[in-house]
Design an enzyme around this catalytic site. Structure first.
Site, PDB file in Angstrom:
ATOM      1  N   ASP A   1     -10.920   2.790   3.730  1.00 34.93           N
ATOM      2  CA  ASP A   1     -11.229   1.363   3.601  1.00 34.93           C
ATOM      3  C   ASP A   1     -12.725   1.133   3.353  1.00 34.93           C
ATOM      4  O   ASP A   1     -13.122   0.041   2.946  1.00 34.93           O
ATOM      5  CB  ASP A   1     -10.855   0.628   4.899  1.00 34.93           C
ATOM      6  CG  ASP A   1      -9.517  -0.081   4.805  1.00 34.93           C
ATOM      7  OD1 ASP A   1      -9.219  -0.614   3.726  1.00 34.93           O
ATOM      8  OD2 ASP A   1      -8.793  -0.098   5.821  1.00 34.93           O
TER       9      ASP A   1
ATOM     10  N   GLN B   1      -4.648  -1.387   9.414  1.00 37.95           N
ATOM     11  CA  GLN B   1      -4.569  -2.728   8.838  1.00 37.95           C
ATOM     12  C   GLN B   1      -5.197  -3.753   9.795  1.00 37.95           C
ATOM     13  O   GLN B   1      -4.897  -3.770  10.990  1.00 37.95           O
ATOM     14  CB  GLN B   1      -3.094  -3.080   8.543  1.00 37.95           C
ATOM     15  CG  GLN B   1      -2.893  -4.390   7.816  1.00 37.95           C
ATOM     16  CD  GLN B   1      -3.479  -4.409   6.400  1.00 37.95           C
ATOM     17  OE1 GLN B   1      -3.616  -3.377   5.746  1.00 37.95           O
ATOM     18  NE2 GLN B   1      -3.835  -5.589   5.929  1.00 37.95           N
TER      19      GLN B   1
ATOM     20  N   LYS C   1       0.842  -1.203   0.000  1.00 41.70           N
ATOM     21  CA  LYS C   1       0.000   0.000   0.000  1.00 41.70           C
ATOM     22  C   LYS C   1       0.880   1.258   0.000  1.00 41.70           C
ATOM     23  O   LYS C   1       0.619   2.214  -0.725  1.00 41.70           O
ATOM     24  CB  LYS C   1      -0.950  -0.016   1.215  1.00 41.70           C
ATOM     25  CG  LYS C   1      -2.052  -1.070   1.077  1.00 41.70           C
ATOM     26  CD  LYS C   1      -2.853  -1.315   2.347  1.00 41.70           C
ATOM     27  CE  LYS C   1      -3.776  -2.516   2.141  1.00 41.70           C
ATOM     28  NZ  LYS C   1      -4.611  -2.848   3.305  1.00 41.70           N
TER      29      LYS C   1
HETATM   30  N1  GUN Z   1      -6.926  -6.847   6.078  1.00 44.71           N
HETATM   31  C1  GUN Z   1      -7.277  -7.622   5.033  1.00 44.71           C
HETATM   32  N2  GUN Z   1      -7.826  -6.874   4.052  1.00 44.71           N
HETATM   33  C2  GUN Z   1      -7.831  -5.602   4.493  1.00 44.71           C
HETATM   34  C3  GUN Z   1      -8.268  -4.374   3.914  1.00 44.71           C
HETATM   35  O1  GUN Z   1      -8.794  -4.295   2.802  1.00 44.71           O
HETATM   36  N3  GUN Z   1      -8.084  -3.273   4.698  1.00 44.71           N
HETATM   37  C4  GUN Z   1      -7.539  -3.350   5.934  1.00 44.71           C
HETATM   38  N4  GUN Z   1      -7.428  -2.211   6.614  1.00 44.71           N
HETATM   39  N5  GUN Z   1      -7.124  -4.457   6.485  1.00 44.71           N
HETATM   40  C5  GUN Z   1      -7.273  -5.581   5.765  1.00 44.71           C
END
Ligand code: GUN
Length: 280
Positions: free
Chosen positions: A119, A96, A52
């Site tokens: 998100d 996350q 990311k």
């Molecule tokens: N953990 C697994 N997928 C995601 C996601 O799309 N966003 C976040 N913040 N954590 C995750």
């Protein structure tokens, strides 16, 4: 011959479009900043977080990294969220998941300012999506819609079956397909006679979290299959929830793993970051 839906290529297109938009915003004096919060050092989470941050750098979005100890308390994490909510430099906040078990994920998600919730997990954004209003949409399902649209696969009127009912993928996926005028069925672990349900699907979205679970016995001939899973198989090779070799001669289109849905999640996160700076 099945159409292989190239998520790597489509996500690259999206990132390049965003890069241009970000450059134009910079010319107007507008910088975009994403705060990336990771609690603990789960190796899989570290890979996602790094990807990311790399995508941010590519597009021209600033990323602020918060690498927190596994032992941080819920209260301390909430305090950081409030600080980021109030920080005018920060446009988007990404925490996350998963979080350690002593921290309630919903409490943290609910604390994020919905306008910074890139998100799309905050109940306000989920509600907006439900009624078709503007707001941040969960990145993986939004990425699946983009994959279909940019591959010229029409959704309206199609029988779509989504296997999985998670808040992050299954539920929002079903709502987005509905928004596109599909007829949608959500199947899950308690569904009776799953094969009978999945064989109805013109478009089957698989988010079951079990490696190579879907074989050709689950499909109607010519179905379009979207594989959201990612695992390592017995030979340590990446694979999805779909047994690719078993289904490839039955499907009319399929997303590979890797290089299908995965890269789209990050591209859509970047899209949400750009939208966050435009203050949707
Ligand atoms: N953990 C697994 N997928 C995601 C996601 O799309 N966003 C976040 N913040 N954590 C995750």
């Amino acid at each position: 011959m099945a159409q292989i839906i190239d998520g790597k290529m489509i996500s690259q297109q999206i990132k390049d479009e965003l890069k241009e938009r970000v450059a134009k915003l910079k010319e107007e004096g507008k910088e975009i900043t994403l705060a990336v919060v990771q609690v603990g050092k789960d190796p899989a989470s570290s890979v996602y977080v790094n990807n990311k941050k790399k995508a941010c750098a590519y597009i021209g979005i600033n990323s602020l990294s918060y690498e927190l100890e596994e032992t941080i308390t819920e209260k301390e994490l909430l305090e950081l969220i409030y600080e980021l909510n109030d920080n005018p430099v920060v446009n988007g906040i990404l925490v996350q998941l998963p979080l350690p078990s002593h921290i309630k994920e919903d409490k943290i998600i609910n604390a994020i300012n919905p306008k910074k919730d890139v998100d799309g997990f905050h109940p306000q954004n989920v509600g907006s999506m439900c009624i078709g209003e503007r707001g941040f949409v969960s990145c993986t399902p939004a990425g699946v819609i983009q994959l279909l649209k940019r591959s010229n696969i029409s959704i309206a009127g199609k029988e779509c079956v989504v296997i999985g009912r998670s808040n992050i993928v299954g539920k929002p996926m079903s709502l987005l397909l509905l928004q596109e005028d599909a007829t949608v069925t959500i199947a899950h672990s308690k569904t009776k006679d799953l094969k009978e349900v999945t064989k109805r699907a013109d478009i089957l979205v698989v988010a079951v979290g079990k490696p190579k679970f879907i074989t050709k016995d689950y499909l109607k001939k010519g179905a379009i299959v979207i594989d959201v899973g990612i695992h390592r198989d017995e030979n340590n090779k990446l694979c999805g929830d779909v047994d690719y070799d078993s289904v490839i001669d039955e499907v009319s289109a399929i997303t590979p793993v890797p290089g299908g849905v995965g890269p789209m999640t990050i591209a859509m996160l970047m899209n949400n970051c750009v939208e966050s700076a435009l203050n949707i």
